[in-house]
Design an enzyme around this catalytic site. Structure first.
Site, PDB file in Angstrom:
ATOM      1  N   LYS A 251     -66.900  23.449   4.566  1.00 20.88           N
ATOM      2  CA  LYS A 251     -67.895  24.382   5.103  1.00 20.88           C
ATOM      3  C   LYS A 251     -67.912  25.697   4.311  1.00 20.88           C
ATOM      4  O   LYS A 251     -68.906  26.407   4.300  1.00 20.88           O
ATOM      5  CB  LYS A 251     -67.596  24.668   6.580  1.00 20.88           C
TER       6      LYS A 251
ATOM      7  N   GLU B 183     -63.884  28.367  11.721  1.00 22.46           N
ATOM      8  CA  GLU B 183     -62.737  27.740  11.039  1.00 22.46           C
ATOM      9  C   GLU B 183     -62.584  28.293   9.618  1.00 22.46           C
ATOM     10  O   GLU B 183     -61.528  28.155   9.011  1.00 22.46           O
ATOM     11  CB  GLU B 183     -62.882  26.217  11.001  1.00 22.46           C
TER      12      GLU B 183
ATOM     13  N   LEU C 217     -77.576  21.177  11.192  1.00 21.07           N
ATOM     14  CA  LEU C 217     -76.439  21.055  12.114  1.00 21.07           C
ATOM     15  C   LEU C 217     -75.591  19.827  11.800  1.00 21.07           C
ATOM     16  O   LEU C 217     -74.469  19.707  12.293  1.00 21.07           O
ATOM     17  CB  LEU C 217     -76.940  20.956  13.562  1.00 21.07           C
TER      18      LEU C 217
ATOM     19  N   HIS D 250     -68.033  26.466  20.477  1.00 13.86           N
ATOM     20  CA  HIS D 250     -68.931  26.441  21.630  1.00 13.86           C
ATOM     21  C   HIS D 250     -68.994  25.006  22.138  1.00 13.86           C
ATOM     22  O   HIS D 250     -69.038  24.052  21.368  1.00 13.86           O
ATOM     23  CB  HIS D 250     -70.308  27.006  21.297  1.00 13.86           C
TER      24      HIS D 250
ATOM     25  N   TYR E 249     -62.103  20.202   6.619  1.00 19.76           N
ATOM     26  CA  TYR E 249     -63.372  20.557   7.278  1.00 19.76           C
ATOM     27  C   TYR E 249     -63.774  21.979   6.901  1.00 19.76           C
ATOM     28  O   TYR E 249     -64.884  22.238   6.429  1.00 19.76           O
ATOM     29  CB  TYR E 249     -63.226  20.428   8.803  1.00 19.76           C
TER      30      TYR E 249
ATOM     31  N   SER F  42     -67.811  17.091  11.875  1.00 19.90           N
ATOM     32  CA  SER F  42     -67.433  18.396  12.428  1.00 19.90           C
ATOM     33  C   SER F  42     -66.064  18.417  13.098  1.00 19.90           C
ATOM     34  O   SER F  42     -65.669  19.444  13.628  1.00 19.90           O
ATOM     35  CB  SER F  42     -68.496  18.846  13.437  1.00 19.90           C
TER      36      SER F  42
ATOM     37  N   THR G 293     -68.873  28.158  10.260  1.00 15.94           N
ATOM     38  CA  THR G 293     -67.921  28.016  11.364  1.00 15.94           C
ATOM     39  C   THR G 293     -66.791  29.045  11.331  1.00 15.94           C
ATOM     40  O   THR G 293     -66.373  29.474  10.245  1.00 15.94           O
ATOM     41  CB  THR G 293     -67.299  26.593  11.318  1.00 15.94           C
TER      42      THR G 293
HETATM   43  P1  NAP Z   1     -71.409  17.258  16.389  1.00 13.15           P
HETATM   44  O1  NAP Z   1     -71.558  17.094  17.850  1.00 13.15           O
HETATM   45  O2  NAP Z   1     -70.208  16.698  15.737  1.00 13.15           O
HETATM   46  O3  NAP Z   1     -72.714  16.661  15.698  1.00 13.15           O
HETATM   47  C1  NAP Z   1     -72.763  16.412  14.321  1.00 13.15           C
HETATM   48  C2  NAP Z   1     -74.026  15.671  13.979  1.00 13.15           C
HETATM   49  O4  NAP Z   1     -74.026  15.425  12.571  1.00 13.15           O
HETATM   50  C3  NAP Z   1     -74.179  14.302  14.665  1.00 13.15           C
HETATM   51  O5  NAP Z   1     -75.523  14.125  15.006  1.00 13.15           O
HETATM   52  C4  NAP Z   1     -73.775  13.347  13.560  1.00 13.15           C
HETATM   53  O6  NAP Z   1     -74.364  12.068  13.680  1.00 13.15           O
HETATM   54  C5  NAP Z   1     -74.368  14.064  12.358  1.00 13.15           C
HETATM   55  N1  NAP Z   1     -73.843  13.592  11.079  1.00 13.15           N
HETATM   56  C6  NAP Z   1     -72.549  13.431  10.723  1.00 13.15           C
HETATM   57  N2  NAP Z   1     -72.471  12.970   9.467  1.00 13.15           N
HETATM   58  C7  NAP Z   1     -73.743  12.822   9.029  1.00 13.15           C
HETATM   59  C8  NAP Z   1     -74.321  12.384   7.820  1.00 13.15           C
HETATM   60  N3  NAP Z   1     -73.591  11.975   6.770  1.00 13.15           N
HETATM   61  N4  NAP Z   1     -75.678  12.367   7.711  1.00 13.15           N
HETATM   62  C9  NAP Z   1     -76.444  12.745   8.740  1.00 13.15           C
HETATM   63  N5  NAP Z   1     -75.975  13.165   9.923  1.00 13.15           N
HETATM   64  C10 NAP Z   1     -74.630  13.217  10.050  1.00 13.15           C
HETATM   65  O7  NAP Z   1     -71.459  18.827  16.002  1.00 13.15           O
HETATM   66  P2  NAP Z   1     -72.001  20.034  16.904  1.00 13.15           P
HETATM   67  O8  NAP Z   1     -70.916  20.457  17.831  1.00 13.15           O
HETATM   68  O9  NAP Z   1     -73.358  19.717  17.409  1.00 13.15           O
HETATM   69  O10 NAP Z   1     -72.080  21.180  15.809  1.00 13.15           O
HETATM   70  C11 NAP Z   1     -73.267  21.348  15.034  1.00 13.15           C
HETATM   71  C12 NAP Z   1     -72.895  21.987  13.719  1.00 13.15           C
HETATM   72  O11 NAP Z   1     -72.256  23.232  13.954  1.00 13.15           O
HETATM   73  C13 NAP Z   1     -71.913  21.173  12.885  1.00 13.15           C
HETATM   74  O12 NAP Z   1     -72.273  21.345  11.534  1.00 13.15           O
HETATM   75  C14 NAP Z   1     -70.575  21.831  13.143  1.00 13.15           C
HETATM   76  O13 NAP Z   1     -69.696  21.662  12.059  1.00 13.15           O
HETATM   77  C15 NAP Z   1     -70.999  23.276  13.309  1.00 13.15           C
HETATM   78  N6  NAP Z   1     -70.151  24.075  14.178  1.00 13.15           N
HETATM   79  C16 NAP Z   1     -69.864  23.641  15.432  1.00 13.15           C
HETATM   80  C17 NAP Z   1     -69.091  24.429  16.266  1.00 13.15           C
HETATM   81  C18 NAP Z   1     -68.775  23.989  17.666  1.00 13.15           C
HETATM   82  O14 NAP Z   1     -67.869  24.575  18.276  1.00 13.15           O
HETATM   83  N7  NAP Z   1     -69.494  23.017  18.236  1.00 13.15           N
HETATM   84  C19 NAP Z   1     -68.611  25.675  15.819  1.00 13.15           C
HETATM   85  C20 NAP Z   1     -68.963  26.091  14.531  1.00 13.15           C
HETATM   86  C21 NAP Z   1     -69.740  25.303  13.718  1.00 13.15           C
HETATM   87  P3  NAP Z   1     -73.624  10.837  14.441  1.00 13.15           P
HETATM   88  O15 NAP Z   1     -73.957  11.006  15.894  1.00 13.15           O
HETATM   89  O16 NAP Z   1     -74.242   9.650  13.819  1.00 13.15           O
HETATM   90  O17 NAP Z   1     -72.154  10.982  14.162  1.00 13.15           O
END
Ligand code: NAP
Length: 339
Positions: free
Chosen positions: A153, A127, A80, A179, A149, A84, A125
């Site tokens: 992905k 996106e 995850l 979400h 982004y 993002s 995603t």
């Molecule tokens: P999020 O809240 O932005 O969380 C991203 C996580 O990745 C955070 O824990 C962040 O750590 C960590 N991270 C960032 N860069 C990193 C690195 N270089 N090494 C290790 N950890 C790192 O994202 P989310 O909403 O939970 O989404 C989870 C995944 O689903 C992501 O990959 C996102 O792109 C994908 N996604 C999300 C959605 C959505 O609507 N939420 C939709 C489609 C896909 P820090 O706290 O230190 O920044």
């Protein structure tokens, strides 16, 4: 007891998924990268602090990922972690690419070489569909990414499919539509709106400055979506699934829904870059479009078709966008009242 390793445990989805897997009896490891101030609010919120084993891991560091995977030997990896935020990816395209693309290549190659029985889930995603070529979008819809982004992905999405086909690795991709939840990052538009509405309900007089109100997204609830991730990993074979609600809502409508939670109705005037939203009762200005938040290239509308996930995984989203906006506004009011 099965072992799951979740990367990105400090984000939105990590804690919801961790809770789900703990409830299923998994031993859960969560990775967090080194930060000056560690924030485990999400794990606290879902009641999983102390139950998830935290490991320091940065997706930019091959040896760190290698050592982590080799020491835990997880049955399932849920990747995850990502940069993002689409807006930030325009300003930081290189670091976004390194984390979101190369990081996944590292994990896949370590799994292929040392842990071929480990299953991996990749957070793809909606996106990827970007400038959509058909609507609604499903697993067969061609991609047209519109941001660094989405392009980062796209690389990881295809690497997953390539490793699945080339090396018989259980590499599954969830193409998840937007979400949100009480744990959504504060810079994302839904959370920006619900935080603003919460402050407004407590008497704050600021005006909400926002980007394009016309863009449409298919918004679901993160807690429903992590169940889909789990189900994908229990499937007979690795595959790609779209998770979405099938309902698309404009940012203007989401803003109206959020204000309705505090009993306010908006009256709109102007259009596009000059549009403003007033309290329909008092005439006070509440919302104002600010072109500063426009993206260099925008994704105008996304709407998903999750028929495959319904049929194969028996996955169905439970939460409507109305319920979602209410949960978020109420949580933000509660947070403000607790300080
Ligand atoms: P999020 O809240 O932005 O969380 C991203 C996580 O990745 C955070 O824990 C962040 O750590 C960590 N991270 C960032 N860069 C990193 C690195 N270089 N090494 C290790 N950890 C790192 O994202 P989310 O909403 O939970 O989404 C989870 C995944 O689903 C992501 O990959 C996102 O792109 C994908 N996604 C999300 C959605 C959505 O609507 N939420 C939709 C489609 C896909 P820090 O706290 O230190 O920044």
């Amino acid at each position: 007891m099965k072992k799951a390793l979740i990367t990105g445990i400090t984000g939105q989805d990590g804690p919801w998924l961790a809770k789900r897997l703990l409830d299923k009896g998994y031993e859960v490891y969560g990775t967090a990268r080194r930060n000056s101030v560690r924030n485990f609010y999400g794990l606290e919120y879902v009641g999983a602090v102390g139950k998830v084993k935290i490991i320091d891991m940065d997706l930019l560091d091959y040896s760190n990922i290698h050592d982590t995977l080799i020491s835990v030997k997880p049955d399932e990896v849920y990747n995850l972690a990502a940069q993002s935020f689409v807006g930030a990816s325009f300003k930081q395209p290189i670091s976004t690419t390194l984390t979101n693309s190369l990081g996944v290549a590292y994990i896949l190659d370590i799994i292929k070489t040392f842990l071929p029985k480990t299953k991996i889930y990749q957070a793809s995603t909606s996106e990827l569909f970007g400038k959509v070529v058909e609507s609604p979008q499903n697993e067969r819809t061609p991609f047209y990414p519109r941001s660094p982004y989405a392009i980062s992905k796209l690389y990881s999405h295809w690497m997953m499919i390539n490793y699945r086909e080339s090396y018989d690795i259980f590499a599954t991709c969830g193409i998840l539509f937007n979400h949100e939840s009480e744990l959504r990052g504060k810079e994302f538009v839904t959370r920006k709106i619900t935080q603003f509405v919460a402050k407004n309900s407590l008497g704050d007089k600021e005006v909400l400055k926002i980007g394009n109100l016309n863009i449409k997204r298919d918004w679901g609830y993160a807690k429903d979506y992590v169940e889909g991730m789990y189900l994908m990993m229990q499937s007979d074979k690795p595959d790609t699934f779209v998770l979405s609600t099938g309902v698309s809502t404009t940012i203007r409508q989401f803003t109206e829904l959020a204000f309705s939670v505090i009993g306010k109705k908006l009256r709109w005037e102007g259009e596009d870059a000059t549009e403003k939203g007033y309290d329909s009762e008092t005439g006070i200005l509440l919302v104002e479009v600010d072109p500063e938040f426009f993206r260099p290239a925008e994704v105008d509308m996304l709407c998903g078709d999750s028929k495959k996930a319904h049929e194969i995984l028996n996955w169905h989203p439970k939460t409507t966008v109305e319920e979602l906006s209410r949960k978020m506004v109420e949580h933000d009011i509660q947070l403000l009242n607790s300080v």
